[in-house]
Design a protein around this motif. Structure first.
Motif, PDB file in Angstrom:
ATOM      1  N   ASP B 163      -4.763 -14.378  -5.475  1.00 16.52           N
ATOM      2  CA  ASP B 163      -4.839 -14.623  -6.918  1.00 16.52           C
ATOM      3  C   ASP B 163      -4.707 -14.358  -8.415  1.00 16.52           C
ATOM      4  OD1 ASP B 163      -7.709 -15.357  -6.005  1.00 16.52           O
ATOM      5  OD2 ASP B 163      -8.351 -13.618  -5.755  1.00 16.52           O
ATOM      6  N   ASP B 164      -3.649 -13.679  -8.139  1.00 18.26           N
ATOM      7  CA  ASP B 164      -3.268 -12.861  -9.241  1.00 18.26           C
ATOM      8  C   ASP B 164      -4.130 -12.059  -9.760  1.00 18.26           C
ATOM      9  OD1 ASP B 164      -0.678 -14.264  -8.804  1.00 18.26           O
ATOM     10  OD2 ASP B 164      -1.080 -15.953 -10.018  1.00 18.26           O
ATOM     11  N   PHE B 165      -4.780 -11.757  -9.534  1.00 13.39           N
ATOM     12  CA  PHE B 165      -5.730 -10.484 -10.372  1.00 13.39           C
ATOM     13  C   PHE B 165      -6.466  -9.814  -9.412  1.00 13.39           C
ATOM     14  CE2 PHE B 165     -10.134 -12.649  -9.684  1.00 13.39           C
ATOM     15  CZ  PHE B 165      -9.665 -13.710  -9.719  1.00 13.39           C
ATOM     16  N   LEU B 166      -7.351  -8.359  -9.816  1.00 13.43           N
ATOM     17  CA  LEU B 166      -8.352  -7.641  -9.035  1.00 13.43           C
ATOM     18  C   LEU B 166      -9.270  -7.421  -9.651  1.00 13.43           C
ATOM     19  CD1 LEU B 166      -6.586  -7.037  -6.371  1.00 13.43           C
ATOM     20  CD2 LEU B 166      -5.980  -4.496  -7.482  1.00 13.43           C
ATOM     21  N   ASP B 167     -10.514  -7.415  -9.236  1.00  9.99           N
ATOM     22  CA  ASP B 167     -11.477  -7.159 -10.210  1.00  9.99           C
ATOM     23  C   ASP B 167     -12.068  -5.245  -9.309  1.00  9.99           C
ATOM     24  OD1 ASP B 167     -11.344  -9.173 -12.449  1.00  9.99           O
ATOM     25  OD2 ASP B 167     -12.769 -10.300 -10.586  1.00  9.99           O
ATOM     26  N   VAL B 168     -11.842  -4.940 -10.018  1.00 14.31           N
ATOM     27  CA  VAL B 168     -12.399  -3.669  -9.960  1.00 14.31           C
ATOM     28  C   VAL B 168     -13.700  -3.099 -10.605  1.00 14.31           C
ATOM     29  CG1 VAL B 168     -11.919  -0.764  -9.355  1.00 14.31           C
ATOM     30  CG2 VAL B 168      -9.707  -2.161  -9.438  1.00 14.31           C
ATOM     31  N   THR B 169     -14.614  -2.478 -10.009  1.00 14.96           N
ATOM     32  CA  THR B 169     -15.768  -1.597  -9.724  1.00 14.96           C
ATOM     33  C   THR B 169     -15.486  -0.382  -8.783  1.00 14.96           C
ATOM     34  OG1 THR B 169     -17.859  -3.582 -10.918  1.00 14.96           O
ATOM     35  CG2 THR B 169     -18.120  -1.239 -10.267  1.00 14.96           C
ATOM     36  N   GLY B 170     -15.045   0.970  -9.893  1.00 14.55           N
ATOM     37  CA  GLY B 170     -15.051   1.877  -9.210  1.00 14.55           C
ATOM     38  C   GLY B 170     -13.616   2.640  -9.563  1.00 14.55           C
ATOM     39  N   ILE B 171     -13.132   3.020  -9.142  1.00 11.77           N
ATOM     40  CA  ILE B 171     -11.815   3.488  -9.174  1.00 11.77           C
ATOM     41  C   ILE B 171     -10.589   2.540  -8.943  1.00 11.77           C
ATOM     42  CG2 ILE B 171     -11.596   5.111  -7.316  1.00 11.77           C
ATOM     43  CD1 ILE B 171     -10.152   7.535  -9.242  1.00 11.77           C
ATOM     44  N   ALA B 172      -8.974   2.876 -10.252  1.00 16.64           N
ATOM     45  CA  ALA B 172      -8.006   2.425  -9.712  1.00 16.64           C
ATOM     46  C   ALA B 172      -6.397   2.856  -9.851  1.00 16.64           C
ATOM     47  CB  ALA B 172      -7.602   0.623  -9.848  1.00 16.64           C
ATOM     48  N   VAL B 173      -6.126   3.931  -8.503  1.00 21.45           N
ATOM     49  CA  VAL B 173      -4.840   4.692  -9.093  1.00 21.45           C
ATOM     50  C   VAL B 173      -3.300   3.335  -9.409  1.00 21.45           C
ATOM     51  CG1 VAL B 173      -3.457   6.386  -8.745  1.00 21.45           C
ATOM     52  CG2 VAL B 173      -5.952   6.530  -8.215  1.00 21.45           C
ATOM     53  N   ILE B 174      -3.405   3.698 -10.525  1.00 14.85           N
ATOM     54  CA  ILE B 174      -2.157   2.776 -10.447  1.00 14.85           C
ATOM     55  C   ILE B 174      -0.995   3.781 -10.730  1.00 14.85           C
ATOM     56  CG2 ILE B 174      -1.093   1.021 -12.289  1.00 14.85           C
ATOM     57  CD1 ILE B 174      -3.521   0.055 -13.239  1.00 14.85           C
ATOM     58  N   ILE B 175       0.356   3.300  -9.774  1.00 12.95           N
ATOM     59  CA  ILE B 175       1.091   3.929  -9.413  1.00 12.95           C
ATOM     60  C   ILE B 175       2.876   2.970  -9.976  1.00 12.95           C
ATOM     61  CG2 ILE B 175       3.103   5.652  -7.947  1.00 12.95           C
ATOM     62  CD1 ILE B 175       0.255   6.442  -6.956  1.00 12.95           C
ATOM     63  N   GLY B 176       4.083   3.232 -10.710  1.00 14.82           N
ATOM     64  CA  GLY B 176       4.637   2.558 -10.978  1.00 14.82           C
ATOM     65  C   GLY B 176       5.806   2.697  -9.791  1.00 14.82           C
ATOM     66  N   LEU B 177       6.507   1.475  -9.386  1.00 16.44           N
ATOM     67  CA  LEU B 177       7.858   1.083  -8.512  1.00 16.44           C
ATOM     68  C   LEU B 177       9.346   1.113  -9.088  1.00 16.44           C
ATOM     69  CD1 LEU B 177       5.896  -0.522  -4.942  1.00 16.44           C
ATOM     70  CD2 LEU B 177       6.157   2.464  -5.689  1.00 16.44           C
ATOM     71  N   THR B 178      10.141   2.344  -9.132  1.00 13.77           N
ATOM     72  CA  THR B 178      10.971   1.451 -10.120  1.00 13.77           C
ATOM     73  C   THR B 178      12.368   2.022  -9.164  1.00 13.77           C
ATOM     74  OG1 THR B 178      12.125   3.507 -10.951  1.00 13.77           O
ATOM     75  CG2 THR B 178      10.299   2.597 -12.614  1.00 13.77           C
ATOM     76  N   ALA B 185       1.949   0.091  -7.719  1.00 13.77           N
ATOM     77  CA  ALA B 185       0.846   0.658  -5.882  1.00 13.77           C
ATOM     78  C   ALA B 185       0.121   0.921  -7.062  1.00 13.77           C
ATOM     79  CB  ALA B 185       1.883   0.621  -4.905  1.00 13.77           C
ATOM     80  N   ILE B 186      -1.090  -0.197  -6.424  1.00 14.47           N
ATOM     81  CA  ILE B 186      -2.497   0.629  -6.920  1.00 14.47           C
ATOM     82  C   ILE B 186      -3.382   0.720  -5.707  1.00 14.47           C
ATOM     83  CG2 ILE B 186      -5.299  -0.821  -8.039  1.00 14.47           C
ATOM     84  CD1 ILE B 186      -3.298  -2.207  -9.723  1.00 14.47           C
ATOM     85  N   LEU B 187      -4.011   1.982  -5.562  1.00 14.15           N
ATOM     86  CA  LEU B 187      -4.819   1.954  -5.097  1.00 14.15           C
ATOM     87  C   LEU B 187      -6.135   2.203  -5.324  1.00 14.15           C
ATOM     88  CD1 LEU B 187      -6.233   3.237  -1.879  1.00 14.15           C
ATOM     89  CD2 LEU B 187      -5.612   5.888  -3.048  1.00 14.15           C
ATOM     90  N   HIS B 188      -7.262   1.391  -4.325  1.00 12.58           N
ATOM     91  CA  HIS B 188      -8.429   1.210  -5.933  1.00 12.58           C
ATOM     92  C   HIS B 188      -9.211   0.876  -4.601  1.00 12.58           C
ATOM     93  CE1 HIS B 188      -9.033  -3.711  -4.947  1.00 12.58           C
ATOM     94  NE2 HIS B 188      -7.522  -3.321  -4.965  1.00 12.58           N
ATOM     95  N   ASN B 280      -3.021  -2.688  -3.484  1.00 12.31           N
ATOM     96  CA  ASN B 280      -2.510  -3.810  -4.232  1.00 12.31           C
ATOM     97  C   ASN B 280      -1.431  -3.468  -4.043  1.00 12.31           C
ATOM     98  OD1 ASN B 280      -2.069  -5.767  -6.258  1.00 12.31           O
ATOM     99  ND2 ASN B 280      -3.107  -6.925  -5.143  1.00 12.31           N
ATOM    100  N   ILE B 281       0.706  -3.986  -3.229  1.00 10.89           N
ATOM    101  CA  ILE B 281       1.305  -3.756  -3.606  1.00 10.89           C
ATOM    102  C   ILE B 281       2.036  -4.929  -4.405  1.00 10.89           C
ATOM    103  CG2 ILE B 281       3.676  -2.602  -2.700  1.00 10.89           C
ATOM    104  CD1 ILE B 281       0.860  -0.959  -1.976  1.00 10.89           C
ATOM    105  N   GLY B 282       2.311  -5.109  -4.850  1.00 11.67           N
ATOM    106  CA  GLY B 282       2.448  -5.607  -6.252  1.00 11.67           C
ATOM    107  C   GLY B 282       4.746  -5.528  -6.638  1.00 11.67           C
ATOM    108  N   PHE B 283       5.663  -7.364  -6.291  1.00  9.63           N
ATOM    109  CA  PHE B 283       6.464  -6.441  -6.485  1.00  9.63           C
ATOM    110  C   PHE B 283       6.982  -7.649  -7.912  1.00  9.63           C
ATOM    111  CE2 PHE B 283       6.010  -5.106  -1.986  1.00  9.63           C
ATOM    112  CZ  PHE B 283       6.735  -3.882  -2.152  1.00  9.63           C
ATOM    113  N   ALA B 284       8.066  -6.949  -8.363  1.00 14.62           N
ATOM    114  CA  ALA B 284       8.390  -8.403  -9.773  1.00 14.62           C
ATOM    115  C   ALA B 284       9.534  -9.370  -8.780  1.00 14.62           C
ATOM    116  CB  ALA B 284       8.730  -7.584 -10.787  1.00 14.62           C
TER     117      ALA B 284
END
Lengths: 152, 287
Positions: B163-178, B185-188, B280-284
């Motif tokens: 989808d290239d997107f994520l719809d959230v109602t509630g909580i999403a914790v976004i943590i960058g991976l370098t 990585a997003i836990l939602h 949702n785990i995404g890589f550039a």
């Protein structure tokens, strides 16, 4: 949070924005905020690792995001905040943060930044700190961009 | 070994000769040259090359506009932009239309070959590598920690995010991976799942009142633990690379859309008796 982390972000904004077609840029107020920012509609989060850790959140309205995307794409009309416009705003956030990271490196801090995460909506808050953090308001020809910075 | 076919778009004869000399005796073969934008689009359509090298300045337009037309023909076209200047605005415009690699003139032979090889690595192949080496550790750690943190058993499902997107109602914790690979990585989860889970985490009974802050802090802390341990596991396996995580950024609200411009991402759903824990785990993509 240390105030010395603010100037690298202001300098980045002042350097990058003219390169992509913006002339009228003014720094407005710098304020101290607590934990979370109410999103103005479009919020882009970029994280920092290595010697400085934290997050920066660029916050703006959808109108402002469309205005910026349009200017970045050489004046192409942007009616909707679509994929192309979202991609432009994410890329802008990446450029601003990468430039700020270079400025931080000249102060002696080795940092690495994450890929930007762009969120859109009318009713959400973004928490970037468990304590207080600094917010800089920048004005772009009457459009407001809030740069929220929480670094340690 | 089958040669990788390259279409070289450049109006300068000197540049074309240099390119031919660099690519001779490599796995690449120049299938044709185009000296302007119009010719490039026509030849792309008729020859369907594996990769295109695109000069920025063409007599009838710029390389970005020409690339945009090629990407209209094939959204997965592989294009390496070559220009005398590598300025920020150019790269930004290029990335916005979908170009991922940029080189500066004069071209260094090794750099050109490395970039072409990287760009041409098959997408299928890289998705498998990401899934097996980077996403599967997240699944193991998520399951293990839902059990150790809250005694939850879970059934896990993994799929490539289309989808290239994520719809959230509630909580999403976004943590960058370098590091390598770079991403986030997003836990939602929805509000009800967050509240139920947080009460268990905090040792509260069903009836006790939970503040919004306590609830979101519990999820944020869990996300930090899960992503941190997953990345340690990945670093232990791939010893030549070091990934790091950024501190969490936490988003709470209604009908939030998190978009993933240009990420290859995976959705993990862990179904439990409290509700679904999603990641949702995404890589550039390669630079």
């Amino acid at each position: 949070m240390d105030a010395k982390f603010v100037n690298p972000f202001i300098d980045a904004f002042m350097t990058v924005m003219p390169q992509i077609g913006f002339q009228d840029i003014t720094r407005k107020k710098v304020s101290v905020k607590d934990k979370s920012a109410q999103s103005l509609g479009v919020t882009v989060l970029v994280g920092f690792t290595k010697q400085i850790r934290g997050n920066v959140a660029y916050n703006m309205s959808e109108e402002t995001a469309k205005y910026i995307a349009s200017t970045m794409m050489m004046g192409m009309p942007v009616e909707e905040f679509n994929d192309m416009a979202q991609s432009a705003i994410a890329e802008l956030s990446n450029m601003l943060t990468a430039n700020a990271a270079t400025n931080l490196a000249t102060l002696g801090y080795d940092v690495d930044i994450s890929t930007p995460s762009l969120s859109v909506g009318h009713d959400f808050v973004v928490k970037i700190s468990s304590e207080q953090y600094l917010a800089i308001d920048m004005d772009l020809s009457g459009h407001k961009i809030e740069i929220n910075i929480s670094l340690q | 070994m089958e040669k990788i076919r390259v279409l070289v778009v450049d109006d300068s004869k000197v540049s074309r000769i240099m390119m031919a000399s660099v690519l001779s005796r490599t796995t690449f073969q120049i299938c044709d040259y185009a000296k302007n934008s119009m010719e490039a689009v026509e030849k792309y359509r008729s020859l369907n090359p594996d990769v295109v090298t695109m000069d920025m300045n063409l007599p009838d337009g710029d390389g970005i506009e020409c690339s945009r037309k090629i990407l209209e023909i094939n959204p997965n076209a592989k294009i390496v932009m070559i220009s005398a200047m590598k300025d920020a605005s150019l790269m930004m415009r290029g990335r916005t239309v979908g170009i991922n690699s940029f080189l500066q003139k004069p071209i260094n032979a090794n750099e050109l070959i490395d970039t072409l090889l990287m760009v041409c690595q098959s997408t299928e192949n890289s998705i498998d590598v990401l899934r097996e080496s980077y996403v599967k550790p997240f699944i193991k750690v998520l399951q293990k920690n839902l059990f150790s943190l809250a005694g939850l058993h879970s059934k896990v499902d993994l799929e490539l995010d289309k989808d290239d997107f994520l719809d959230v109602t509630g909580i999403a914790v976004i943590i960058g991976l370098t590091g390598v690979p770079m991403g986030r990585a997003i836990l939602h989860m929805d509000t009800q799942t967050m509240n139920r889970y947080s009460k268990i985490m905090l040792g509260m009974s069903e009836e006790e009142d939970l503040s919004e802050e306590e609830a979101s802090d519990s999820v944020e802390e869990s996300a930090n633990i899960i992503v941190g341990r997953s990345v340690s596991m990945i670093n232990d396996i791939c010893k030549d690379k070091e990934m790091r995580i950024t501190p969490p950024g936490t988003i709470c609200g209604h009908r939030i859309r998190i978009v993933n411009p240009k990420l290859t991402s995976f959705n993990i759903t862990a179904s439990t008796r409290l509700g679904d824990f999603k990641m949702n785990i995404g890589f550039a993509e390669g630079e």
